[in-house]
Design an enzyme around this catalytic site. Structure first.
Site, PDB file in Angstrom:
ATOM      1  N   HIS A 222      31.545  60.424 -26.763  1.00 21.54           N
ATOM      2  CA  HIS A 222      30.812  59.226 -27.203  1.00 21.54           C
ATOM      3  C   HIS A 222      29.322  59.494 -27.421  1.00 21.54           C
ATOM      4  O   HIS A 222      28.694  58.800 -28.221  1.00 21.54           O
ATOM      5  CB  HIS A 222      31.031  58.082 -26.210  1.00 21.54           C
ATOM      6  CG  HIS A 222      32.359  57.412 -26.409  1.00 21.54           C
ATOM      7  ND1 HIS A 222      32.525  56.056 -26.470  1.00 21.54           N
ATOM      8  CD2 HIS A 222      33.603  57.937 -26.584  1.00 21.54           C
ATOM      9  CE1 HIS A 222      33.803  55.766 -26.671  1.00 21.54           C
ATOM     10  NE2 HIS A 222      34.480  56.899 -26.729  1.00 21.54           N
TER      11      HIS A 222
ATOM     12  N   GLY B 168      24.190  61.711 -32.187  1.00 24.40           N
ATOM     13  CA  GLY B 168      24.773  63.017 -31.888  1.00 24.40           C
ATOM     14  C   GLY B 168      24.540  63.406 -30.437  1.00 24.40           C
ATOM     15  O   GLY B 168      24.218  62.559 -29.595  1.00 24.40           O
TER      16      GLY B 168
ATOM     17  N   SER C 155      21.265  60.198 -25.956  1.00 24.97           N
ATOM     18  CA  SER C 155      20.811  58.818 -26.171  1.00 24.97           C
ATOM     19  C   SER C 155      21.795  57.792 -25.606  1.00 24.97           C
ATOM     20  O   SER C 155      21.405  56.655 -25.341  1.00 24.97           O
ATOM     21  CB  SER C 155      20.562  58.552 -27.661  1.00 24.97           C
ATOM     22  OG  SER C 155      21.766  58.673 -28.386  1.00 24.97           O
TER      23      SER C 155
ATOM     24  N   HIS D 149      43.547  62.981 -25.116  1.00 25.35           N
ATOM     25  CA  HIS D 149      44.290  61.858 -24.535  1.00 25.35           C
ATOM     26  C   HIS D 149      45.514  62.329 -23.743  1.00 25.35           C
ATOM     27  O   HIS D 149      46.195  61.526 -23.122  1.00 25.35           O
ATOM     28  CB  HIS D 149      44.697  60.864 -25.631  1.00 25.35           C
ATOM     29  CG  HIS D 149      43.528  60.137 -26.228  1.00 25.35           C
ATOM     30  ND1 HIS D 149      43.566  59.530 -27.456  1.00 25.35           N
ATOM     31  CD2 HIS D 149      42.272  59.941 -25.756  1.00 25.35           C
ATOM     32  CE1 HIS D 149      42.382  58.977 -27.714  1.00 25.35           C
ATOM     33  NE2 HIS D 149      41.578  59.217 -26.703  1.00 25.35           N
TER      34      HIS D 149
ATOM     35  N   VAL E 271      46.527  66.410 -16.481  1.00 19.11           N
ATOM     36  CA  VAL E 271      46.974  67.773 -16.793  1.00 19.11           C
ATOM     37  C   VAL E 271      46.792  67.978 -18.294  1.00 19.11           C
ATOM     38  O   VAL E 271      47.192  67.127 -19.090  1.00 19.11           O
ATOM     39  CB  VAL E 271      48.458  67.995 -16.416  1.00 19.11           C
ATOM     40  CG1 VAL E 271      48.857  69.440 -16.693  1.00 19.11           C
ATOM     41  CG2 VAL E 271      48.707  67.630 -14.967  1.00 19.11           C
TER      42      VAL E 271
ATOM     43  N   ASP F 134      48.169  69.298 -20.785  1.00 17.46           N
ATOM     44  CA  ASP F 134      49.351  69.907 -21.397  1.00 17.46           C
ATOM     45  C   ASP F 134      49.643  69.266 -22.754  1.00 17.46           C
ATOM     46  O   ASP F 134      48.970  68.324 -23.163  1.00 17.46           O
ATOM     47  CB  ASP F 134      50.562  69.822 -20.453  1.00 17.46           C
ATOM     48  CG  ASP F 134      50.929  68.381 -20.122  1.00 17.46           C
ATOM     49  OD1 ASP F 134      50.501  67.464 -20.851  1.00 17.46           O
ATOM     50  OD2 ASP F 134      51.635  68.168 -19.121  1.00 17.46           O
TER      51      ASP F 134
HETATM   52  C1  HEM Z   1      40.388  58.073 -33.162  1.00 17.91           C
HETATM   53  C2  HEM Z   1      39.681  58.563 -32.176  1.00 17.91           C
HETATM   54  C3  HEM Z   1      39.696  57.993 -30.780  1.00 17.91           C
HETATM   55  C4  HEM Z   1      39.955  56.728 -30.361  1.00 17.91           C
HETATM   56  C5  HEM Z   1      40.287  55.503 -31.193  1.00 17.91           C
HETATM   57  C6  HEM Z   1      39.872  56.741 -28.929  1.00 17.91           C
HETATM   58  C7  HEM Z   1      40.061  55.637 -28.119  1.00 17.91           C
HETATM   59  C8  HEM Z   1      40.101  55.663 -26.749  1.00 17.91           C
HETATM   60  C9  HEM Z   1      40.364  54.523 -25.918  1.00 17.91           C
HETATM   61  C10 HEM Z   1      40.611  53.120 -26.432  1.00 17.91           C
HETATM   62  C11 HEM Z   1      40.346  54.938 -24.642  1.00 17.91           C
HETATM   63  C12 HEM Z   1      40.606  54.107 -23.390  1.00 17.91           C
HETATM   64  C13 HEM Z   1      39.359  53.487 -22.875  1.00 17.91           C
HETATM   65  C14 HEM Z   1      39.736  52.543 -21.753  1.00 17.91           C
HETATM   66  O1  HEM Z   1      40.424  51.557 -22.049  1.00 17.91           O
HETATM   67  O2  HEM Z   1      39.352  52.786 -20.594  1.00 17.91           O
HETATM   68  C15 HEM Z   1      40.096  56.344 -24.642  1.00 17.91           C
HETATM   69  C16 HEM Z   1      40.050  57.127 -23.530  1.00 17.91           C
HETATM   70  C17 HEM Z   1      39.733  58.442 -23.553  1.00 17.91           C
HETATM   71  N1  HEM Z   1      39.365  59.172 -24.650  1.00 17.91           N
HETATM   72 FE1  HEM Z   1      39.512  58.608 -26.577  1.00 17.91          FE
HETATM   73  N2  HEM Z   1      39.562  57.994 -28.496  1.00 17.91           N
HETATM   74  C18 HEM Z   1      39.440  58.794 -29.598  1.00 17.91           C
HETATM   75  C19 HEM Z   1      39.098  60.112 -29.616  1.00 17.91           C
HETATM   76  C20 HEM Z   1      38.792  60.839 -28.501  1.00 17.91           C
HETATM   77  C21 HEM Z   1      38.246  62.159 -28.516  1.00 17.91           C
HETATM   78  C22 HEM Z   1      37.881  62.931 -29.784  1.00 17.91           C
HETATM   79  C23 HEM Z   1      38.088  62.538 -27.225  1.00 17.91           C
HETATM   80  C24 HEM Z   1      37.547  63.814 -26.644  1.00 17.91           C
HETATM   81  C25 HEM Z   1      37.436  64.940 -27.275  1.00 17.91           C
HETATM   82  C26 HEM Z   1      38.566  61.457 -26.403  1.00 17.91           C
HETATM   83  C27 HEM Z   1      38.646  61.478 -25.033  1.00 17.91           C
HETATM   84  C28 HEM Z   1      39.089  60.438 -24.249  1.00 17.91           C
HETATM   85  C29 HEM Z   1      39.315  60.536 -22.821  1.00 17.91           C
HETATM   86  C30 HEM Z   1      39.190  61.798 -21.971  1.00 17.91           C
HETATM   87  C31 HEM Z   1      39.699  59.280 -22.390  1.00 17.91           C
HETATM   88  C32 HEM Z   1      40.097  58.873 -20.961  1.00 17.91           C
HETATM   89  C33 HEM Z   1      38.977  58.286 -20.199  1.00 17.91           C
HETATM   90  C34 HEM Z   1      39.459  57.914 -18.806  1.00 17.91           C
HETATM   91  O3  HEM Z   1      40.556  58.308 -18.384  1.00 17.91           O
HETATM   92  O4  HEM Z   1      38.670  57.228 -18.115  1.00 17.91           O
HETATM   93  N3  HEM Z   1      38.958  60.438 -27.209  1.00 17.91           N
HETATM   94  N4  HEM Z   1      39.933  56.760 -25.941  1.00 17.91           N
END
Ligand code: HEM
Length: 360
Positions: A115, A133, A137, A241, A264, A266
């Site tokens: 983010h 970027g 910030s 994810h 994990v 995986d």
């Molecule tokens: C189309 C692109 C993406 C969308 C729409 C998206 C959306 C989301 C959403 C909605 C959540 C859950 C937030 C919550 O409800 O607590 C989430 C969690 C997460 N996202 Fe993404 N994400 C995207 C791409 C990415 C990318 C590129 C990364 C890292 C390289 C990433 C890493 C994570 C991680 C690690 C979590 C888990 C956070 C937690 O367990 O507290 N996401 N994402």
């Protein structure tokens, strides 16, 4: 489309020893970034450029670093990576859960890295808005963290700020270092190459540059292309994810993971996302589903199923690109990959049969 001759042989030879994507289908139109748009002028700049162009791996096993002194001492201050070794010790403790998985703090750190860095646009940059970027910030502006996109990131943002103060390092760097560290703390996670020396900024990033789970595949793919991230790199990044849980997207299902093995690193996520039917504790993001099924992404998505090594290498390369968005002093960065912990190459009950044999 197949590559020919020496270029392909070279890339295949590299791939035998590393996780470099051979790019045999020329899947990724690679471009330079920032001050290494057309190549580096220093060894680090050249390495980052090579990673961006896919001719050097984005992960590395180089280890064995011994800090020359306790943090804060003259000896430690004389070596840029020394303080990061001490930070690494703190992060290993903070990010490892009781069962050896990466914990919720680690997962939030990975999302925070995305983010901060992801709020950058090549088209806005070309029109005079080259800010946002990987510049810290998201924390330093005081306003970005309160945007709806960043809901759920407040606790890890506070922790990152605290670490930056305690260890006297930049906020942009601590965010990216934490993300890379969190990934390698997850069992099976790659050891992504990590660089420090970014400039911090208090200027809030432009708005509306982050994806949401309700976007269409077209919207998501163009949003990422505008960040210079092509569909196959997007496929690799979305695998983050594999480890995640959602808390704020659907509060009635807080804690639901995006595959059956949260914590994990995986490849279950790739298979489970496209399988019909749902494990009752798995919450699939609509964005993951539509992107996985888009023809620009689906071939690579399928290629990651059962191939941990392929995904790990591609994720690391794509993450180095993400971590350089909006960074315009890449030639002056220092590589500190050597301070990271070793990969955890096995984990009982991690994934599908045969997986562990495919790990490096
Ligand atoms: C189309 C692109 C993406 C969308 C729409 C998206 C959306 C989301 C959403 C909605 C959540 C859950 C937030 C919550 O409800 O607590 C989430 C969690 C997460 N996202 Fe993404 N994400 C995207 C791409 C990415 C990318 C590129 C990364 C890292 C390289 C990433 C890493 C994570 C991680 C690690 C979590 C888990 C956070 C937690 O367990 O507290 N996401 N994402």
């Amino acid at each position: 489309m197949a590559q020919t001759g020496a270029a392909l042989s070279r890339r295949l030879a590299q791939a035998a020893d590393t996780n470099v994507d051979t790019n045999v289908d020329n899947d990724i139109a690679r471009v330079g970034l920032g001050d290494v748009k057309n190549g580096g002028t220093t060894p680090v700049g050249t390495s980052v450029y090579n990673i961006l162009m896919g001719t050097e791996p984005g992960d590395s096993a180089v280890a064995g670093y011994k800090p020359p002194g306790i943090v804060g001492t003259k000896a430690c201050k004389a070596d840029t990576c020394c303080v990061w070794w001490w930070i690494s010790q703190a992060m290993t403790l903070a990010f490892t859960g009781p069962t050896g998985r990466c914990n919720s703090f680690a997962r939030a750190a990975i999302r925070l890295g995305f983010h901060d860095a992801g709020s950058w646009s090549s088209s806005l940059a070309a029109n005079g808005q080259d800010f946002g970027g990987a510049d810290g910030s998201i924390i330093l502006s005081g306003s970005e963290i309160n945007r709806g996109d960043n809901n759920g990131l407040q606790a890890i943002a506070n922790q990152a700020l605290l670490w930056s103060k305690v260890f006297n390092v930049g906020v942009a760097d601590i965010i990216q270092f934490a993300a890379v560290h969190a990934v390698v703390t997850c069992p099976l996670g790659p050891r992504t190459r990590v660089f420090v020396g970014r400039k911090d900024s208090k200027q809030a990033a432009p708005e509306n540059l982050m994806p949401s789970a309700s976007m269409s595949a077209d919207q998501i793919i163009s949003l990422f292309e505008d960040k210079t991230i092509q569909p196959h790199d997007l496929a690799a990044l979305l695998g983050a994810h594999s480890t995640s849980q959602q808390f704020v997207t659907d509060k009635t299902k807080a804690g639901f993971s995006q595959d059956s093995t949260p914590g994990v690193w995986d490849v279950n996520f790739y298979n489970e996302t496209i399988q019909p039917g749902t494990n009752s504790k798995v919450f699939k993001f609509q964005s993951d589903l539509v992107t996985a099924n888009d023809s620009r992404v689906s071939d690579e998505w399928h290629a990651f199923i059962g191939d941990q090594s392929h995904w790990n290498g591609d994720f690391a390369s794509a993450y180095v690109r993400l971590s350089m968005l909006g960074v315009n002093n890449i030639n002056n960065l220092t590589e500190c990959t050597k301070v990271l912990p070793a990969e955890k190459k096995t984990f009982a009950g991690a994934s599908t049969p045969g997986l562990l044999g495919k790990l490096r």
